[in-house]
Enzyme design. Structure first.
Site, PDB file in Angstrom:
ATOM      1  N   ALA A  46       0.841  -1.205   0.000  1.00  0.00           N
ATOM      2  CA  ALA A  46       0.000   0.000   0.000  1.00  0.00           C
ATOM      3  C   ALA A  46       0.873   1.252   0.000  1.00  0.00           C
ATOM      4  O   ALA A  46       1.211   1.793  -1.057  1.00  0.00           O
ATOM      5  CB  ALA A  46      -0.931  -0.044   1.193  1.00  0.00           C
ATOM      6  N   ARG A  47       1.228   1.694   1.174  1.00  0.00           N
ATOM      7  CA  ARG A  47       2.052   2.895   1.325  1.00  0.00           C
ATOM      8  C   ARG A  47       2.870   2.769   2.594  1.00  0.00           C
ATOM      9  O   ARG A  47       2.385   2.180   3.581  1.00  0.00           O
ATOM     10  CB  ARG A  47       1.180   4.150   1.473  1.00  0.00           C
ATOM     11  CG  ARG A  47       0.692   4.750   0.179  1.00  0.00           C
ATOM     12  CD  ARG A  47       1.827   5.434  -0.587  1.00  0.00           C
ATOM     13  NE  ARG A  47       1.372   6.003  -1.842  1.00  0.00           N
ATOM     14  CZ  ARG A  47       1.297   5.339  -2.999  1.00  0.00           C
ATOM     15  NH1 ARG A  47       1.656   4.079  -3.085  1.00  0.00           N
ATOM     16  NH2 ARG A  47       0.883   5.955  -4.103  1.00  0.00           N
ATOM     17  N   GLU A  87      10.491   6.406   2.503  1.00  0.00           N
ATOM     18  CA  GLU A  87      11.196   5.902   1.323  1.00  0.00           C
ATOM     19  C   GLU A  87      11.563   7.053   0.383  1.00  0.00           C
ATOM     20  O   GLU A  87      10.860   8.063   0.370  1.00  0.00           O
ATOM     21  CB  GLU A  87      10.330   4.849   0.587  1.00  0.00           C
ATOM     22  CG  GLU A  87       9.058   5.426  -0.016  1.00  0.00           C
ATOM     23  CD  GLU A  87       8.197   4.362  -0.690  1.00  0.00           C
ATOM     24  OE1 GLU A  87       7.852   3.364  -0.044  1.00  0.00           O
ATOM     25  OE2 GLU A  87       7.868   4.583  -1.877  1.00  0.00           O
ATOM     26  N   HIS A 103       9.462  -0.413  -3.949  1.00  0.00           N
ATOM     27  CA  HIS A 103       8.215   0.151  -4.482  1.00  0.00           C
ATOM     28  C   HIS A 103       8.026  -0.176  -5.970  1.00  0.00           C
ATOM     29  O   HIS A 103       7.945   0.723  -6.812  1.00  0.00           O
ATOM     30  CB  HIS A 103       8.192   1.675  -4.249  1.00  0.00           C
ATOM     31  CG  HIS A 103       6.811   2.257  -4.270  1.00  0.00           C
ATOM     32  ND1 HIS A 103       6.437   3.324  -3.502  1.00  0.00           N
ATOM     33  CD2 HIS A 103       5.698   1.922  -4.987  1.00  0.00           C
ATOM     34  CE1 HIS A 103       5.169   3.631  -3.733  1.00  0.00           C
ATOM     35  NE2 HIS A 103       4.701   2.786  -4.633  1.00  0.00           N
TER      36      HIS A 103
HETATM   37  C1  8YV Z   1       3.592   4.101  -8.626  1.00  0.00           C
HETATM   38  C2  8YV Z   1       1.995   3.387  -6.756  1.00  0.00           C
HETATM   39  O1  8YV Z   1       4.463   3.479  -9.481  1.00  0.00           O
HETATM   40  O2  8YV Z   1       0.183   3.679  -8.199  1.00  0.00           O
HETATM   41  C3  8YV Z   1       0.636   3.863  -7.076  1.00  0.00           C
HETATM   42  O3  8YV Z   1      -0.029   4.417  -6.186  1.00  0.00           O
HETATM   43  O4  8YV Z   1       2.354   3.300  -5.621  1.00  0.00           O
HETATM   44  C4  8YV Z   1       2.912   2.981  -7.859  1.00  0.00           C
HETATM   45  O5  8YV Z   1       2.188   2.208  -8.776  1.00  0.00           O
HETATM   46  C5  8YV Z   1       4.387   5.059  -7.800  1.00  0.00           C
HETATM   47  O6  8YV Z   1       3.564   5.671  -6.854  1.00  0.00           O
HETATM   48  C6  8YV Z   1       5.060   6.155  -8.625  1.00  0.00           C
HETATM   49  O7  8YV Z   1       4.138   7.062  -9.122  1.00  0.00           O
END
Ligand code: 8YV
Length: 329
Positions: A236-237, A266, A284
Site C-alpha cells: 500500500a504505502r 522511502e 516500491h
Molecule cells: C507508482 C503506486 O508506481 O500507483 C501507485 O499508487 O504506488 C505505484 O504504482 C508510484 O507511486 C510512482 O508514481
C-alpha cells in the site's frame, strides 16, 4: 502558443513525444529526482504537471500561478495537497484500474516469497551454506489452505482476493465499508473487524490508501494480535505500518515474516530492516511490469491532455480525484 507542462521524472520517450504534440514539454534529464526547490522553480510557469509520486505541496502550488492540472502516474495520490489544489480549482488525476492485476501479482510474489523464505534461501545458497538436506532447513509457512486477511478491499484488494481461490484459502477482509454482497460471494470473502482479521489470518495483505486516518493501521498493538506464524505484506504505502514496531516484532520473532514494497520515509528505509532475515524487501515496484507502466503513463498523459482542454475529453479528464476543484475560477 502551446501550454507549458513539466514531466517530473524520466518517462517512455514515445509518451513524451505524444505530450509534445500538444504541449511545450519540459522533462527531467538530470538522472535523479528534482529537489523540492528545483521542482518549485520549474513549475512556476507551468499549466500542467505529470508527476510520479513527487510531493506537490501548498508552497509549490502557491508558487505556480498558471497551474491548472496535476496528473499523477499512480493510483495513490497522497503526495498531493488536495486542499491547496481545491482552493485554486486545480484538477488532480490518478491512474486507477490499469495497475490492479500487476500490483496484486506482486502482492502475491511477496506473500509467497515471505511464507516460503525464497530470498533467504537464495542468500543461503549463494553464501555456500548448503551442506546437506535437512528436515528443518528453511521451513516456512503454508500458503495453500491457509487464511488470507486483506485490509483494504478496493480494486487491488479484490484482485488479491481473486487469486486466493486457486490456493484454497479462506479469505477474510476488513474495509471501512463492506463490498457488495455479490462481490463478497464471487470472492468468497468474509468481512470481519480489523482485530478479528489480525487474530485469524495467516497472511495479511495491506492495500489501503494512505490518509491521516490510515496512518499506522498496523502498529505494535496490532502486531501483538497477530499469530506468531503470520506474515505481513505491505503493497500500500509507507506510513500504513509503524516500521519501528514491525522491526522490533520481527527481530523478536513475534511474527514469522514480512514482505514489504513500501516504507516510511522511502526511498530511505529504517536500517533495522537490513539486518533481518525474515523480511523480503522491494523498492516500491508492485506496479512495475512494462505493459502496466506503459498503461499508467498513457493514462496519465490522457488525463493531462484532457485536463488542459485538448482532445475529445477536453476539460473532462477520465480520472479526476478532486471534483471539488471544478468550477473554481
Ligand atoms: C507508482 C503506486 O508506481 O500507483 C501507485 O499508487 O504506488 C505505484 O504504482 C508510484 O507511486 C510512482 O508514481
Amino acid at each position: 502558443m502551446k501550454q507549458k507542462i513539466l514531466v517530473t521524472r524520466a518517462l517512455f520517450p514515445d509518451v513524451v513525444d505524444r505530450l509534445r504534440t500538444h504541449f511545450d514539454v519540459e522533462t527531467n534529464d538530470l538522472g535523479r529526482v528534482f529537489t523540492a526547490t528545483e521542482l518549485t522553480e520549474r513549475i512556476a510557469d507551468k499549466a500542467g504537471l505529470m508527476v510520479m509520486g513527487d510531493p506537490i505541496s501548498r508552497a509549490m502550488i502557491a508558487a505556480a500561478p498558471a497551474l491548472k492540472a496535476v496528473c499523477n502516474m499512480a493510483v495513490g495520490y497522497n503526495n498531493f495537497d488536495l486542499a491547496a489544489l481545491n482552493a485554486r480549482g486545480i484538477l488532480a488525476t490518478n491512474t486507477p484500474d490499469v495497475l490492479n492485476e500487476t500490483t496484486a501479482d506482486f502482492g502475491w510474489a511477496l506473500l509467497m516469497a515471505t511464507a516460503r523464505r525464497v530470498t533467504e534461501a537464495e542468500h543461503y545458497l549463494r553464501a555456500g551454506k548448503w551442506q546437506a538436506w535437512q528436515y528443518d532447513m528453511l521451513t516456512g509457512t503454508d500458503v495453500f489452505g491457509s487464511t488470507l486477511g486483506i485490509i483494504g478491499m478496493g480494486r487491488i484488494g479484490q484482485a488479491v482476493a481473486r487469486r486466493a481461490q486457486g490456493f484454497g484459502m479462506r479469505v477474510v477482509y476488513h474495509n471501512r465499508s463492506r463490498v457488495a454482497p455479490d462481490i463478497e460471494r464471487a470472492l468468497n470473502a468474509e468481512w470481519v473487524e480489523k482485530d478479528a482479521l489480525l487474530r485469524q489470518a495467516d497472511h495479511i495483505v495491506l492495500v489501503v490508501p494512505y490518509a491521516p486516518a490510515s496512518h499506522h493501521t498496523i502498529g505494535a498493538r496490532e502486531i501483538g494480535l497477530m499469530k506468531p506464524t503470520a506474515n505481513l505484506i505491505n503493497i500500500a504505502r509507507g506510513g500504513i505500518v509503524d516500521d519501528a514496531a514491525l522491526i522490533e516484532a520481527l527481530a523478536a520473532g513475534r511474527i514469522a515474516g514480512a514482505g514489504l514494497d513500501v516504507f516510511e520515509g522511502e526511498p530511505q528505509l529504517n536500517p533495522g530492516f537490513l539486518s533481518l532475515t525474515n523480511v523480503v524487501l522491494a523498492p516500491h515496484i508492485a506496479s512495475a511490469s512494462v505493459p502496466t507502466r506503459r498503461a499508467m503513463a498513457n493514462l496519465a498523459a490522457d488525463n493531462l491532455i484532457a485536463a488542459l482542454g485538448e482532445g475529445p475529453r477536453a476539460g473532462n479528464p477520465p480520472n479526476v480525484v478532486n471534483p471539488e476543484a471544478r468550477g473554481i475560477p
